[in-house]
Design a protein around this motif. Structure first.
Motif, PDB file in Angstrom:
ATOM      1  N   UNK A 225       0.795  -1.226   0.202  1.00 19.64           N
ATOM      2  CA  UNK A 225       0.060   0.248  -0.053  1.00 19.64           C
ATOM      3  C   UNK A 225       0.896   1.191  -0.021  1.00 19.64           C
ATOM      4  N   UNK A 226       0.197   2.219  -0.541  1.00 25.06           N
ATOM      5  CA  UNK A 226       0.781   3.629  -0.504  1.00 25.06           C
ATOM      6  C   UNK A 226       0.964   4.060   1.186  1.00 25.06           C
ATOM      7  N   UNK A 227       1.795   5.109   1.365  1.00 25.26           N
ATOM      8  CA  UNK A 227       1.761   5.670   2.666  1.00 25.26           C
ATOM      9  C   UNK A 227       0.705   6.171   3.385  1.00 25.26           C
ATOM     10  N   UNK A 228       0.301   5.573   4.532  1.00 22.69           N
ATOM     11  CA  UNK A 228      -0.839   5.929   5.208  1.00 22.69           C
ATOM     12  C   UNK A 228      -1.063   7.114   5.803  1.00 22.69           C
ATOM     13  N   UNK A 229      -1.794   7.825   5.187  1.00 25.90           N
ATOM     14  CA  UNK A 229      -2.018   9.443   5.995  1.00 25.90           C
ATOM     15  C   UNK A 229      -2.635   9.268   7.318  1.00 25.90           C
ATOM     16  N   UNK A 230      -2.241  10.116   8.033  1.00 24.49           N
ATOM     17  CA  UNK A 230      -2.674  10.029   9.614  1.00 24.49           C
ATOM     18  C   UNK A 230      -2.991  11.327  10.191  1.00 24.49           C
ATOM     19  N   UNK A 231      -3.881  11.493  10.858  1.00 26.47           N
ATOM     20  CA  UNK A 231      -4.249  12.578  11.735  1.00 26.47           C
ATOM     21  C   UNK A 231      -4.347  12.399  13.139  1.00 26.47           C
ATOM     22  N   UNK A 232      -3.352  12.945  13.961  1.00 23.53           N
ATOM     23  CA  UNK A 232      -3.107  13.152  15.219  1.00 23.53           C
ATOM     24  C   UNK A 232      -3.709  14.002  16.097  1.00 23.53           C
ATOM     25  N   UNK A 233      -4.494  14.086  16.964  1.00 24.94           N
ATOM     26  CA  UNK A 233      -5.076  14.845  17.749  1.00 24.94           C
ATOM     27  C   UNK A 233      -4.513  14.985  19.297  1.00 24.94           C
ATOM     28  N   UNK A 234      -4.263  16.104  19.669  1.00 26.77           N
ATOM     29  CA  UNK A 234      -3.812  16.457  21.039  1.00 26.77           C
ATOM     30  C   UNK A 234      -4.740  16.164  21.992  1.00 26.77           C
ATOM     31  N   UNK A 235      -4.335  15.398  23.017  1.00 22.97           N
ATOM     32  CA  UNK A 235      -5.545  14.876  24.115  1.00 22.97           C
ATOM     33  C   UNK A 235      -5.885  16.035  24.926  1.00 22.97           C
ATOM     34  N   UNK A 236      -7.090  16.202  25.590  1.00 23.71           N
ATOM     35  CA  UNK A 236      -8.063  15.001  25.524  1.00 23.71           C
ATOM     36  C   UNK A 236      -8.829  14.832  24.105  1.00 23.71           C
ATOM     37  N   UNK A 237      -9.122  13.701  23.657  1.00 19.20           N
ATOM     38  CA  UNK A 237      -9.730  13.443  22.209  1.00 19.20           C
ATOM     39  C   UNK A 237     -11.146  13.512  22.624  1.00 19.20           C
ATOM     40  N   UNK A 245     -11.166  15.960  11.208  1.00 18.94           N
ATOM     41  CA  UNK A 245      -9.958  15.236  10.922  1.00 18.94           C
ATOM     42  C   UNK A 245     -10.363  14.341   9.362  1.00 18.94           C
ATOM     43  N   UNK A 246     -11.388  13.747   9.279  1.00 16.96           N
ATOM     44  CA  UNK A 246     -11.703  13.033   8.048  1.00 16.96           C
ATOM     45  C   UNK A 246     -11.692  14.056   6.849  1.00 16.96           C
ATOM     46  N   UNK A 247     -12.215  15.321   6.830  1.00 16.98           N
ATOM     47  CA  UNK A 247     -12.092  16.450   5.982  1.00 16.98           C
ATOM     48  C   UNK A 247     -10.572  16.503   5.693  1.00 16.98           C
ATOM     49  N   UNK A 248      -9.636  16.742   6.630  1.00 17.45           N
ATOM     50  CA  UNK A 248      -8.259  16.928   6.425  1.00 17.45           C
ATOM     51  C   UNK A 248      -7.646  15.826   5.670  1.00 17.45           C
ATOM     52  N   UNK A 249      -7.968  14.397   5.860  1.00 14.72           N
ATOM     53  CA  UNK A 249      -7.604  13.200   5.354  1.00 14.72           C
ATOM     54  C   UNK A 249      -7.762  13.240   3.829  1.00 14.72           C
ATOM     55  N   UNK A 250      -9.166  13.583   3.719  1.00  9.02           N
ATOM     56  CA  UNK A 250      -9.625  13.511   2.315  1.00  9.02           C
ATOM     57  C   UNK A 250      -8.976  14.537   1.515  1.00  9.02           C
ATOM     58  N   UNK A 251      -8.729  15.700   1.952  1.00  6.69           N
ATOM     59  CA  UNK A 251      -8.254  16.739   1.118  1.00  6.69           C
ATOM     60  C   UNK A 251      -6.592  16.331   0.772  1.00  6.69           C
ATOM     61  N   UNK A 253      -5.886  12.849   0.566  1.00 11.73           N
ATOM     62  CA  UNK A 253      -6.015  11.639  -0.543  1.00 11.73           C
ATOM     63  C   UNK A 253      -7.663  11.604  -0.423  1.00 11.73           C
ATOM     64  N   UNK A 254      -8.353  12.054  -1.797  1.00  9.34           N
ATOM     65  CA  UNK A 254      -9.502  11.913  -1.759  1.00  9.34           C
ATOM     66  C   UNK A 254     -10.097  10.051  -1.772  1.00  9.34           C
ATOM     67  N   UNK A 255      -9.190   9.319  -2.168  1.00  7.45           N
ATOM     68  CA  UNK A 255      -9.722   8.040  -2.524  1.00  7.45           C
ATOM     69  C   UNK A 255      -9.635   7.308  -1.464  1.00  7.45           C
ATOM     70  N   UNK A 256      -9.547   7.690  -0.151  1.00  7.33           N
ATOM     71  CA  UNK A 256      -9.491   6.722   1.070  1.00  7.33           C
ATOM     72  C   UNK A 256     -10.747   5.995   1.148  1.00  7.33           C
ATOM     73  N   UNK A 257     -10.346   4.562   1.326  1.00 11.92           N
ATOM     74  CA  UNK A 257     -11.577   3.458   1.511  1.00 11.92           C
ATOM     75  C   UNK A 257     -11.826   3.144   2.842  1.00 11.92           C
ATOM     76  N   UNK A 258     -10.924   3.249   3.596  1.00 10.45           N
ATOM     77  CA  UNK A 258     -10.870   2.821   5.218  1.00 10.45           C
ATOM     78  C   UNK A 258     -10.322   3.516   6.163  1.00 10.45           C
TER      79      UNK A 258
END
Length: 347
Positions: A225-237, A245-251, A253-258
């Protein structure tokens, strides 16, 4: 040979407050028996123990634990430090730990580190200063200075919620946990087995989350697989953090499936976001959590997740401490309780 005399301290008490001697007189037993009823109840006959406890209840007697600890060099207190008390993922572990210790005549003192090493070190100093009989810590990532202090403290220590990786730090003393790296690998393997190839991660900006991400990325890379993009949130979550964070991930890599989330709370928040977008789960995107909390089974669709035996972890940690405090060998000092991937409809 004359019998050894046992000194039972008769603690001072405010005027009018019941004393140990009052309990002994009321129950018709000796001071030694009252002391045993408080400190080692398992050594008394059930009828005697019941009589002493009934006298304690009638008189409203409160033992002076400081007096007992000075005489026995034991506080009968074990301290535990967790990153946060707001995350329910730790509650089952702490509850099982507290009950196991209580059954053995010990009480639990709880501290919150807020995911900060400095706060954890300050709590350790406070608890050691209070002469706790043992410590339960979360994770293996304590700084070297704190690890050295713990080894020199002379009290048993159990670390939880982690497992050493190759070349990583060894446990300070005892350990009951699981591999966060392997759990992340298992999550990626599950998603690949279900046909998902474009993966992403949402988690907290803290050590165990990073370890799960590392395993997740390593397994995805091993499967091409390609490099996995990640969003890390400063606690508390918070549960609503996942949507932004989903919006940022899709920006990126629009084709995320999981998406694999570091805990079930984030995963549930991601489900809510998908519902607001009108996305079918798993039709448009698959969602996977971690922890197998009640919300994973109640969500719609029900969440696939990684199950951790949280209560067993607390119970085993308590048993290991009690065995060591009794002067016995706990046997295996490092216990891997493992984990289990639970497949549900969200993937």
């Amino acid at each position: 040979m004359p019998a050894t005399k046992i000194h039972i301290p008769e603690e001072t008490a405010p005027s009018g407050a019941a004393r140990m001697s009052d309990v002994a007189r009321e129950a018709g037993v000796s001071l030694v028996t009252v002391s045993r009823a408080i400190n080692t109840p398992g050594k008394l006959a059930p009828d005697t123990l019941a009589a002493v406890r009934a006298a304690i209840e009638r008189l409203g007697y409160v033992p002076n634990l400081m007096a007992g600890s000075l005489a026995s060099n034991r506080s009968r207190i074990v301290a535990a430090i967790v990153p946060t008390i707001s995350n329910l993922v730790f509650s089952e572990t702490i509850e099982a730990l507290a009950q196991t210790l209580a059954d053995g005549g010990y009480q639990l003192l709880l501290g919150q580190s807020a995911y900060r090493h400095n706060d954890e070190a300050a709590l350790v100093d406070t608890f050691l200063g209070r002469r706790v009989d043992g410590l339960v810590l979360t994770g293996l990532g304590q700084p070297s200075a704190l690890r050295l202090k713990l080894r020199r403290a002379g009290v048993p220590v159990v670390q939880t919620w982690d497992w050493p990786s190759a070349g990583g730090e060894a446990p300070v003393d005892m350990l009951v946990g699981f591999s966060n790296v392997d759990a992340g690998r298992a999550a990626a393997a599950h998603l690949f087995a279900r046909g998902y190839r474009s993966l992403a991660f949402i988690g907290a900006e803290e050590e165990r989350s990073r370890l799960r991400l590392a395993g997740f990325r390593a397994e995805a890379a091993a499967r091409g697989a390609d490099e996995v993009p990640a969003e890390l949130i400063r606690p508390p979550v918070q549960i609503d953090d996942a949507g932004a964070r989903l919006a940022q991930l899709l920006a990126r890599r629009p084709g995320i499936t999981a998406v694999f989330c570091n805990n079930d709370l984030l995963a549930a928040g991601l489900l809510f976001e998908c519902q607001q977008r009108g996305w079918a789960v798993p039709g448009r995107i698959a969602v996977m959590g971690f922890g197998d909390m009640p919300i994973a089974r109640a969500a719609s669709p029900r969440l696939s997740t990684v199950r951790i035996r949280r209560a067993e972890m607390g119970e085993r940690a308590g048993q290991m401490l009690l065995t060591r405090l009794a002067g016995e060998d706990p046997g295996a000092q490092f216990v891997d309780i493992g984990f289990e991937v639970i497949e549900r409809s969200s993937t």
